[in-house]
Design an enzyme around this catalytic site. Structure first.
Site, PDB file in Angstrom:
ATOM      1  N   PHE A 166       0.832  -1.191   0.000  1.00 42.23           N
ATOM      2  CA  PHE A 166       0.000   0.000   0.000  1.00 42.23           C
ATOM      3  C   PHE A 166       0.873   1.250   0.000  1.00 42.23           C
ATOM      4  CE2 PHE A 166      -2.069  -3.323   2.494  1.00 42.23           C
ATOM      5  CZ  PHE A 166      -3.379  -3.339   2.031  1.00 42.23           C
ATOM      6  N   ASP A 167       0.438   2.254  -0.743  1.00 40.47           N
ATOM      7  CA  ASP A 167       0.970   3.594  -0.565  1.00 40.47           C
ATOM      8  C   ASP A 167       0.401   4.161   0.735  1.00 40.47           C
ATOM      9  OD1 ASP A 167       2.160   6.106  -1.083  1.00 40.47           O
ATOM     10  OD2 ASP A 167       0.383   6.788  -2.170  1.00 40.47           O
ATOM     11  N   GLY A 168       0.978   5.267   1.203  1.00 43.89           N
ATOM     12  CA  GLY A 168       0.529   5.867   2.455  1.00 43.89           C
ATOM     13  C   GLY A 168      -0.519   6.947   2.260  1.00 43.89           C
ATOM     14  N   PHE A 278      -1.392  -0.931  -4.229  1.00 43.99           N
ATOM     15  CA  PHE A 278      -2.375   0.141  -4.323  1.00 43.99           C
ATOM     16  C   PHE A 278      -1.701   1.490  -4.135  1.00 43.99           C
ATOM     17  CE2 PHE A 278      -4.676  -3.583  -2.691  1.00 43.99           C
ATOM     18  CZ  PHE A 278      -5.712  -3.679  -3.613  1.00 43.99           C
ATOM     19  N   ASP A 280      -2.249   5.993  -5.144  1.00 44.70           N
ATOM     20  CA  ASP A 280      -3.161   7.013  -5.650  1.00 44.70           C
ATOM     21  C   ASP A 280      -2.594   7.780  -6.838  1.00 44.70           C
ATOM     22  OD1 ASP A 280      -2.440  10.132  -4.174  1.00 44.70           O
ATOM     23  OD2 ASP A 280      -1.265   8.330  -3.790  1.00 44.70           O
TER      24      ASP A 280
END
Length: 313
Positions: A166-168, A278, A280
């Site tokens: 995951f991105d943060g 994932f 954004d």
């Protein structure tokens, strides 16, 4: 009289809602739809009813998640949630049966956005190739991502472990800090995060998914399937501290954390080998898709329609 049917519930399960195009490779069929109409698409799918579809970008993730289920304990439910028509849905279930995927439920809306049914399902994650549907799901408070159908897929790696990265900011966390960076630059962002290092970040759209994964992460060491997670973020020291403290405050653990300070994430994902990543930002998603299955989380300041589109940090 017939007996009353027993009511079933998905409560307490990890519920993944997925479009047919995310689970199976329907890119050729989709092109027919885009070039013609839904009738031509339906006719093509019906003509291929007995031809099992090839695995799609989310197939390895789904197969591994379903491996958590046993004859006595079903921890995961995967539901097809698709704009397909019900007739085309026949091929989806036929293909799932051929692949030995235990799928029981499906909702087919023939062109309508299917996201309203996420509430009835209690879905923890929605994966779709259609950005409009993903945006609607995110706006409704669900973890959702637009899959990259042409992502590199290696279904046979780490057969006993699901790896999710995951991105943060704007994914696990809100885009609060991202907005500071977009408006005022890196120096202001760093100062903002240092000043608030002890204050947990507000949750992002994927925090509930991490919560839902906790029971699966608690599997004993000898379990046939495990979960391994990674935080892969462009943050760097000293802004790393707030991210770590936020996860601690949430009582959520990740197995690996990578604070890359703007380095190319794909190089590190190549080593981690996630079943799904994932992020954004489309820049990172574009390169990550060459390494493994990738989903674009269409949320936060960098994905606002008509809003600012600063360069990837």
């Amino acid at each position: 009289m017939y007996p009353e049917p027993m009511s079933k519930s998905l409560e307490g399960k990890l519920v993944v809602a997925i479009s047919s195009r995310a689970l199976f490779d329907f890119e050729e069929e989709n092109k027919v739809f885009e070039d013609s109409d839904d009738r031509a698409y339906m006719d093509l799918q019906l003509s291929r009813l007995d031809v099992p579809a090839k695995p799609g970008v989310a197939y390895p993730l789904v197969k591994k998640l379903l491996a958590f289920n046993t004859e006595t304990d079903n921890r995961v439910a995967v539901v097809i949630l698709s704009r397909n028509d019900p007739v085309s849905g026949l091929r989806v279930f036929r293909s799932a049966q051929e692949a030995n995927l235990q799928l029981e439920r499906g909702v087919f809306t023939r062109g309508r956005n299917p996201y309203p049914y996420l509430t009835s399902l209690g879905a923890n994650l929605f994966l779709s190739a259609k950005e409009e549907d993903v945006r609607a799901a995110l706006n409704a408070g669900f973890a959702a991502a637009r899959v990259y159908p042409d992502s590199a897929v290696a279904a046979d790696r780490h057969p006993d472990e699901i790896r999710i990265a995951f991105d943060g900011d704007a994914v696990l966390f809100s885009d609060e800090a991202e907005r500071i960076y977009a408006a005022r630059g890196l120096e202001a962002f760093q100062a903002h995060e240092i000043e608030r290092a002890a204050i947990p970040l507000p949750p992002g759209p994927f925090k509930p998914l991490l919560e839902a994964l906790k029971p699966l992460q608690a599997q004993p060491a000898g379990a046939p399937m495990r979960v391994r997670t990674a935080l892969v973020t462009a943050r760097s020291a000293p802004a790393h501290e707030r991210a770590i403290r936020t996860l601690m405050a949430w009582n959520i653990q990740v197995d690996e954390a990578m604070f890359l300070g703007g380095l190319e994430k794909a190089d590190f994902l190549r080593e981690f080998e996630p079943d799904f990543f994932f992020d954004d930002q489309t820049g990172y998603c574009d390169t990550a898709a060459r390494v493994g299955p990738t989903g674009h989380v269409v949320s936060g300041v960098k994905n606002e329609v008509g809003g600012p589109r600063p360069s990837d940090r």
